[in-house]
Design a protein around this motif. Structure first.
Motif, short mmCIF file in Angstrom:
data_model
loop_
_atom_site.label_atom_id
_atom_site.label_comp_id
_atom_site.label_asym_id
_atom_site.label_seq_id
_atom_site.Cartn_x
_atom_site.Cartn_y
_atom_site.Cartn_z
N TYR A 178 38.43 13.76 -21.62
CA TYR A 178 38.41 12.53 -20.83
C TYR A 178 37.27 11.59 -21.20
N LEU A 179 36.56 11.87 -22.29
CA LEU A 179 35.42 11.03 -22.65
C LEU A 179 35.80 9.56 -22.83
N SER A 180 36.91 9.30 -23.46
CA SER A 180 37.29 7.92 -23.76
C SER A 180 38.06 7.25 -22.63
N THR A 181 38.37 8.01 -21.56
CA THR A 181 39.13 7.44 -20.45
C THR A 181 38.49 7.78 -19.10
N ASP A 182 37.19 7.93 -19.07
CA ASP A 182 36.47 8.22 -17.82
C ASP A 182 36.91 7.26 -16.72
N ALA A 183 37.30 7.79 -15.58
CA ALA A 183 37.83 6.96 -14.50
C ALA A 183 36.85 5.93 -14.01
N VAL A 184 35.53 6.16 -14.19
CA VAL A 184 34.53 5.21 -13.69
C VAL A 184 33.75 4.55 -14.83
N GLY A 244 26.39 7.93 -9.03
CA GLY A 244 27.33 8.87 -8.43
C GLY A 244 26.99 9.12 -6.97
N PRO A 245 27.94 9.69 -6.22
CA PRO A 245 27.77 9.85 -4.77
C PRO A 245 27.19 11.19 -4.33
N PHE A 246 26.87 12.08 -5.28
CA PHE A 246 26.56 13.46 -4.88
C PHE A 246 25.10 13.87 -5.04
N HIS A 247 24.21 12.89 -5.28
CA HIS A 247 22.79 13.24 -5.31
C HIS A 247 22.31 13.55 -3.90
N VAL A 248 21.43 14.54 -3.78
CA VAL A 248 20.85 14.89 -2.49
C VAL A 248 19.33 14.92 -2.64
N ALA A 249 18.64 14.15 -1.82
CA ALA A 249 17.18 14.14 -1.87
C ALA A 249 16.64 15.48 -1.38
N GLY A 250 15.47 15.85 -1.91
CA GLY A 250 14.81 17.05 -1.42
C GLY A 250 15.23 18.34 -2.09
N ALA A 251 15.84 18.25 -3.26
CA ALA A 251 16.21 19.47 -3.99
C ALA A 251 14.96 20.29 -4.27
N HIS A 308 23.65 10.54 -17.09
CA HIS A 308 24.37 11.81 -17.26
C HIS A 308 24.20 12.24 -18.71
N ILE A 309 24.42 13.53 -18.97
CA ILE A 309 24.77 13.92 -20.34
C ILE A 309 26.16 14.52 -20.26
N PHE A 310 27.01 14.10 -21.19
CA PHE A 310 28.41 14.48 -21.20
C PHE A 310 28.68 15.58 -22.22
N VAL A 311 29.67 16.40 -21.93
CA VAL A 311 30.02 17.51 -22.81
C VAL A 311 30.82 16.98 -24.00
N SER A 312 30.31 17.17 -25.19
CA SER A 312 31.01 16.71 -26.38
C SER A 312 32.37 17.40 -26.47
N SER A 366 34.66 0.02 -6.59
CA SER A 366 33.79 -0.63 -7.56
C SER A 366 33.69 0.19 -8.85
N ASP A 367 33.58 1.51 -8.68
CA ASP A 367 33.45 2.40 -9.84
C ASP A 367 34.66 2.32 -10.76
N VAL A 368 35.87 2.45 -10.19
CA VAL A 368 37.07 2.53 -11.03
C VAL A 368 37.44 1.19 -11.65
N LEU A 369 36.89 0.10 -11.12
CA LEU A 369 37.10 -1.21 -11.72
C LEU A 369 36.04 -1.53 -12.77
N GLY A 370 35.14 -0.59 -13.01
CA GLY A 370 34.08 -0.80 -13.99
C GLY A 370 32.99 -1.72 -13.49
N PHE A 371 33.05 -2.11 -12.22
CA PHE A 371 32.08 -3.06 -11.69
C PHE A 371 30.72 -2.43 -11.47
N SER A 372 30.71 -1.17 -11.03
CA SER A 372 29.43 -0.47 -10.82
C SER A 372 28.67 -0.36 -12.14
N MET A 373 29.38 -0.04 -13.21
CA MET A 373 28.73 0.08 -14.52
C MET A 373 28.23 -1.28 -15.01
N LEU A 374 28.97 -2.35 -14.71
CA LEU A 374 28.53 -3.68 -15.12
C LEU A 374 27.24 -4.07 -14.40
N VAL A 375 27.19 -3.84 -13.08
CA VAL A 375 25.98 -4.16 -12.31
C VAL A 375 24.80 -3.34 -12.82
#
Length: 284
Positions: A240-246, A102-109, A232-236, A75-84
């Motif tokens: 890969y800013l203009s071609t982010d895989a997701v 994203g898939p890497f959040h962990v509750a209880g930090a 997110h905040i992205f590094v200027s 879903s991510d790489v097809l841009g569908f996650s961002m559309l939803v």
């Protein structure tokens, strides 16, 4: 008789839906069937291609586990996650925009003191993150919780390397005071590839696409009376800013990373978060 016909295939299939079905299920499924049938007709899908698609979806499901969700990756790489996300989280002008969770959040930090260091290993270039959490009128928000997480200098999150990285590395939760300000020390994140050793990776290669995400730091910002912000905040300047895989990059989320001199950190990244009140009615 509603026997199957190519020219009326979607209409005939949809005619079998009972009028007593859930109205929302009926709406979603009838639209899905209509678009799916029209897609197959438009591209004149071959039997071999259909079989390949079935095999692809089967292998995608087989790749899923408790630690990996290949269908969400698809879903991510097809841009569908961002559309939803865009459909469900419109933001008014001036508010900080959402992006994928994203898939890497962990509750209880761990809750950390303002200004604390979240990097628990001696790797990467240190960076001071600072700014303010405000409402749409620029008023500081007291009690905003900022849950932050990022990859390490090698492009991996701690949960990907439980035997190599300290637990809670590059993670922490900070709560703003009456001035709405936040600060903490992390590292300047790096670009990294999404998992591409499965069916989704094969698809990207077939499409001539790379699997990389531009360097970014994740934020989950919440405050009483305000809509949850996942961003997110992205590094200027990242290549890969203009071609982010997701497709997660938005222009407003590209943050400056300034080199410092005679300071505690190598970099400084200022960024302000503007939250949307629950009472706001979006016109988007």
């Amino acid at each position: 008789m509603n026997y199957f016909r190519k020219d009326r295939s979607d209409e005939i299939v949809n005619s079998r839906t009972s009028n007593t079905s859930n109205p929302r299920v009926q709406e979603v499924m009838s639209s899905l069937i209509r678009h799916l049938h029209n897609f197959a007709k438009e591209v004149e899908l071959t039997q071999e291609e259909w079989e390949h698609a079935v095999d692809f979806l089967t292998r995608t499901g087989q790749k899923c586990s408790g630690e990996r969700q290949e269908f969400i990756l698809l879903s991510d790489v097809l841009g569908f996650s961002m559309l939803v996300d865009a459909i469900n989280n419109p933001r008014p002008e001036g508010a900080t925009e959402n992006t994928v969770f994203g898939p890497f959040h962990v509750a209880g930090a761990p809750e950390r003191e303002m200004g604390a260091r979240i990097t628990l290993e001696d790797k990467g270039e240190s960076c001071l993150y600072e700014g303010c959490v405000t409402d749409l009128d620029g008023n500081p928000i007291k009690g905003a919780r900022i849950d932050v997480w990022s990859d390490n200098a090698e492009g991996f999150y701690d949960v990907q390397q439980p035997d190599e990285q300290p637990k809670w590395n590059n993670r922490g939760i900070f709560t703003t005071g009456s001035d709405g300000r936040y600060s903490f020390i992390g590292i300047r994140p790096v670009s990294y590839p999404i998992p591409d050793d499965g069916p989704v990776g094969e698809m990207l290669k077939a499409m001539g696409r790379h699997p990389y995400r531009p360097a970014h730091t994740h934020f989950l910002v919440t405050a009483p009376g305000y809509q949850k912000l996942v961003t997110h905040i992205f590094v200027s300047g990242d290549p890969y800013l203009s071609t982010d895989a997701v497709f997660g990059v938005k222009d407003s989320l590209i943050a400056p990373y300034e080199r410092t001199e005679n300071a505690e950190t190598v970099w400084r990244s200022p960024f302000n978060f503007v939250l949307t009140p629950f009472s706001h009615k979006s016109t988007q």
